[in-house]
Write a protein that holds these residues in place. Structure first.
Motif, PDB file in Angstrom:
ATOM      1  N   THR A  32       0.850  -1.203   0.000  1.00 39.64           N
ATOM      2  CA  THR A  32       0.000   0.000   0.000  1.00 39.64           C
ATOM      3  C   THR A  32       0.890   1.260   0.000  1.00 39.64           C
ATOM      4  O   THR A  32       0.764   2.101   0.883  1.00 39.64           O
ATOM      5  CB  THR A  32      -0.916   0.012   1.235  1.00 39.64           C
ATOM      6  OG1 THR A  32      -0.081  -0.019   2.413  1.00 39.64           O
ATOM      7  CG2 THR A  32      -1.864  -1.174   1.278  1.00 39.64           C
ATOM      8  N   PRO A  33       1.803   1.402  -0.963  1.00 37.23           N
ATOM      9  CA  PRO A  33       2.746   2.523  -0.916  1.00 37.23           C
ATOM     10  C   PRO A  33       2.034   3.875  -0.949  1.00 37.23           C
ATOM     11  O   PRO A  33       1.147   4.099  -1.765  1.00 37.23           O
ATOM     12  CB  PRO A  33       3.619   2.328  -2.168  1.00 37.23           C
ATOM     13  CG  PRO A  33       2.971   1.270  -2.977  1.00 37.23           C
ATOM     14  CD  PRO A  33       2.017   0.519  -2.124  1.00 37.23           C
ATOM     15  N   GLY A  34       2.424   4.756  -0.034  1.00 44.52           N
ATOM     16  CA  GLY A  34       1.871   6.110   0.016  1.00 44.52           C
ATOM     17  C   GLY A  34       0.447   6.196   0.506  1.00 44.52           C
ATOM     18  O   GLY A  34      -0.172   7.268   0.479  1.00 44.52           O
ATOM     19  N   LEU A  50       4.498  -2.624  10.862  1.00 49.10           N
ATOM     20  CA  LEU A  50       4.585  -3.409   9.622  1.00 49.10           C
ATOM     21  C   LEU A  50       3.852  -2.700   8.478  1.00 49.10           C
ATOM     22  O   LEU A  50       4.305  -2.731   7.332  1.00 49.10           O
ATOM     23  CB  LEU A  50       3.975  -4.801   9.829  1.00 49.10           C
ATOM     24  CG  LEU A  50       4.729  -5.734  10.776  1.00 49.10           C
ATOM     25  CD1 LEU A  50       3.929  -7.019  10.999  1.00 49.10           C
ATOM     26  CD2 LEU A  50       6.112  -6.064  10.224  1.00 49.10           C
ATOM     27  N   ILE A  51       2.713  -2.074   8.796  1.00 50.25           N
ATOM     28  CA  ILE A  51       1.948  -1.374   7.752  1.00 50.25           C
ATOM     29  C   ILE A  51       2.790  -0.223   7.185  1.00 50.25           C
ATOM     30  O   ILE A  51       2.794   0.045   5.979  1.00 50.25           O
ATOM     31  CB  ILE A  51       0.596  -0.860   8.316  1.00 50.25           C
ATOM     32  CG1 ILE A  51      -0.300  -2.026   8.728  1.00 50.25           C
ATOM     33  CG2 ILE A  51      -0.122   0.019   7.308  1.00 50.25           C
ATOM     34  CD1 ILE A  51      -1.484  -1.633   9.624  1.00 50.25           C
ATOM     35  N   LEU A  52       3.534   0.450   8.063  1.00 48.67           N
ATOM     36  CA  LEU A  52       4.381   1.559   7.609  1.00 48.67           C
ATOM     37  C   LEU A  52       5.615   1.042   6.866  1.00 48.67           C
ATOM     38  O   LEU A  52       5.928   1.498   5.757  1.00 48.67           O
ATOM     39  CB  LEU A  52       4.802   2.414   8.811  1.00 48.67           C
ATOM     40  CG  LEU A  52       3.656   3.197   9.471  1.00 48.67           C
ATOM     41  CD1 LEU A  52       4.039   3.620  10.889  1.00 48.67           C
ATOM     42  CD2 LEU A  52       3.280   4.422   8.636  1.00 48.67           C
ATOM     43  N   PHE A  55       4.365  -2.544   4.249  1.00 48.22           N
ATOM     44  CA  PHE A  55       3.356  -2.215   3.229  1.00 48.22           C
ATOM     45  C   PHE A  55       3.627  -0.855   2.598  1.00 48.22           C
ATOM     46  O   PHE A  55       3.100  -0.547   1.545  1.00 48.22           O
ATOM     47  CB  PHE A  55       1.952  -2.242   3.837  1.00 48.22           C
ATOM     48  CG  PHE A  55       1.441  -3.622   4.106  1.00 48.22           C
ATOM     49  CD1 PHE A  55       0.646  -4.280   3.169  1.00 48.22           C
ATOM     50  CD2 PHE A  55       1.756  -4.286   5.272  1.00 48.22           C
ATOM     51  CE1 PHE A  55       0.172  -5.564   3.411  1.00 48.22           C
ATOM     52  CE2 PHE A  55       1.299  -5.572   5.526  1.00 48.22           C
ATOM     53  CZ  PHE A  55       0.502  -6.213   4.594  1.00 48.22           C
ATOM     54  N   GLY A  56       4.416  -0.007   3.270  1.00 45.83           N
ATOM     55  CA  GLY A  56       4.802   1.282   2.688  1.00 45.83           C
ATOM     56  C   GLY A  56       3.765   2.380   2.828  1.00 45.83           C
ATOM     57  O   GLY A  56       3.796   3.365   2.079  1.00 45.83           O
ATOM     58  N   ALA A  57       2.823   2.228   3.782  1.00 49.05           N
ATOM     59  CA  ALA A  57       1.802   3.266   3.957  1.00 49.05           C
ATOM     60  C   ALA A  57       2.451   4.598   4.351  1.00 49.05           C
ATOM     61  O   ALA A  57       3.496   4.623   5.004  1.00 49.05           O
ATOM     62  CB  ALA A  57       0.811   2.842   5.039  1.00 49.05           C
ATOM     63  N   ALA A  58       1.805   5.687   3.938  1.00 47.91           N
ATOM     64  CA  ALA A  58       2.313   7.019   4.295  1.00 47.91           C
ATOM     65  C   ALA A  58       1.901   7.372   5.715  1.00 47.91           C
ATOM     66  O   ALA A  58       2.656   8.019   6.451  1.00 47.91           O
ATOM     67  CB  ALA A  58       1.757   8.057   3.326  1.00 47.91           C
ATOM     68  N   TYR A  80       7.944   7.287  14.500  1.00 50.10           N
ATOM     69  CA  TYR A  80       7.102   7.547  13.325  1.00 50.10           C
ATOM     70  C   TYR A  80       6.206   8.771  13.526  1.00 50.10           C
ATOM     71  O   TYR A  80       5.196   8.910  12.850  1.00 50.10           O
ATOM     72  CB  TYR A  80       6.219   6.329  13.035  1.00 50.10           C
ATOM     73  CG  TYR A  80       6.999   5.090  12.681  1.00 50.10           C
ATOM     74  CD1 TYR A  80       7.337   4.807  11.360  1.00 50.10           C
ATOM     75  CD2 TYR A  80       7.399   4.199  13.672  1.00 50.10           C
ATOM     76  CE1 TYR A  80       8.051   3.670  11.036  1.00 50.10           C
ATOM     77  CE2 TYR A  80       8.114   3.058  13.364  1.00 50.10           C
ATOM     78  CZ  TYR A  80       8.440   2.795  12.045  1.00 50.10           C
ATOM     79  OH  TYR A  80       9.147   1.666  11.734  1.00 50.10           O
ATOM     80  N   ALA A  81       6.590   9.643  14.451  1.00 50.62           N
ATOM     81  CA  ALA A  81       5.760  10.816  14.771  1.00 50.62           C
ATOM     82  C   ALA A  81       5.394  11.560  13.484  1.00 50.62           C
ATOM     83  O   ALA A  81       6.225  11.737  12.597  1.00 50.62           O
ATOM     84  CB  ALA A  81       6.533  11.734  15.714  1.00 50.62           C
ATOM     85  N   GLY A  82       4.138  11.965  13.401  1.00 51.01           N
ATOM     86  CA  GLY A  82       3.679  12.675  12.202  1.00 51.01           C
ATOM     87  C   GLY A  82       3.072  11.731  11.170  1.00 51.01           C
ATOM     88  O   GLY A  82       2.340  12.155  10.283  1.00 51.01           O
ATOM     89  N   ARG A  83       3.386  10.421  11.279  1.00 51.26           N
ATOM     90  CA  ARG A  83       2.826   9.451  10.326  1.00 51.26           C
ATOM     91  C   ARG A  83       1.802   8.528  10.986  1.00 51.26           C
ATOM     92  O   ARG A  83       1.175   7.714  10.309  1.00 51.26           O
ATOM     93  CB  ARG A  83       3.941   8.593   9.729  1.00 51.26           C
ATOM     94  CG  ARG A  83       4.885   9.401   8.851  1.00 51.26           C
ATOM     95  CD  ARG A  83       6.012   8.522   8.340  1.00 51.26           C
ATOM     96  NE  ARG A  83       5.511   7.478   7.457  1.00 51.26           N
ATOM     97  CZ  ARG A  83       6.201   6.382   7.135  1.00 51.26           C
ATOM     98  NH1 ARG A  83       7.394   6.187   7.645  1.00 51.26           N
ATOM     99  NH2 ARG A  83       5.693   5.488   6.320  1.00 51.26           N
TER     100      ARG A  83
END
Ligand SMILES: C[S@@+](CC[C@H](N)C(=O)[O-])C[C@H]1O[C@@H](n2cnc3c(N)ncnc32)[C@H](O)[C@@H]1O
Length: 211
Positions: A32-34, A50-52, A55-58, A80-83
């Motif tokens: 799920t990039p971006g 793992l999702i970040l 999977f590449g989530a934004a 991962y603050a902010g994401r």
């Protein structure tokens, strides 16, 4: 969850297993990039990581009913603050859970993840409906679930505490999805004789005639 399940969920074997589940979900439904993602029942936040990372989530908006889990997840996901948005609340009302940050609206997310939580919810069909509500058309629902087949086993009954009524088999969960416009096709697998169900469903696109 009772103390035994909480300890197991927070243990290294669970993290190892979740890593394997994430690989299986990538094989079934892609990365799920971006993407803007919601996660229901994030527990201690290992799935969120793992999702970040995998999977590449934004960005991930993650909810858990248990405030102690949100505290653990906050610690784990500090870098991962902010994401990441972590909220205490129910998977059956994401608008209320994410209200302070403006998440949980209709068609808000490219993907929703459920790592082994919907079987904990008494009114589990409401959770499926809520997943479908917040997904964009074409968005994907990644699920990894424990079925009634597993919950009926003596070990599960002895060690863990789950709602006793109206749990779902793999077939019942899969049958519920299209009632909410979620289409899974052949992108699902069961493991250990039907005890565990993994899959990816896609939310229907509006048809040409709709305004
Ligand atoms: C078996 S644990 C799974 C945690 C994590 N997703 C994992 O795979 O390790 C189930 C989680 O669902 C949470 N939970 C139970 N009912 C919930 C609900 N209605 N809304 C949100 N979270 C819920 C519990 O607090 C717990 O953290």
């Amino acid at each position: 969850m009772n103390a035994i399940e909480t300890a197991l969920v927070n243990s290294p074997p669970r993290r190892w297993l979740q890593h394997y589940e994430a690989h299986a979900l990538v094989r079934l439904g892609g990365r799920t990039p971006g993407a803007r993602v919601a996660e229901v029942g994030c527990g201690s936040g290992y799935g969120t990581k793992l999702i970040l990372d995998q999977f590449g989530a934004a960005r991930v908006d993650a909810v858990d009913l248990d405030p102690a889990m949100i505290t653990r997840a906050t610690r784990r996901l500090r870098r991962y603050a902010g994401r990441v948005l972590l909220a205490q609340g129910s998977a059956t009302d994401l608008l209320a859970a994410f209200s302070g940050a403006g998440g949980g609206k209709d068609a808000d997310y490219d993907a929703v993840f459920d790592f082994a939580i919907i079987h904990h919810i008494p009114n589990w069909r409401d959770a499926v409906a809520e997943v479908a509500r917040v997904l964009k058309p074409g968005g994907r629902f990644f699920f990894d679930e424990v079925t009634a087949t597993a919950l009926a086993r003596p070990t599960y009954r002895l060690l863990f505490d789950h709602p006793g009524q109206d749990r779902f088999t793999a077939g019942e969960f899969l049958a519920e999805l299209p009632r909410h416009g979620l289409h899974v096709g052949d992108r699902w697998r069961t493991r250990v004789g039907g005890d565990y169900l993994l899959g990816v469903a896609t939310k229907s696109e509006p048809t040409g005639g709709e305004q």
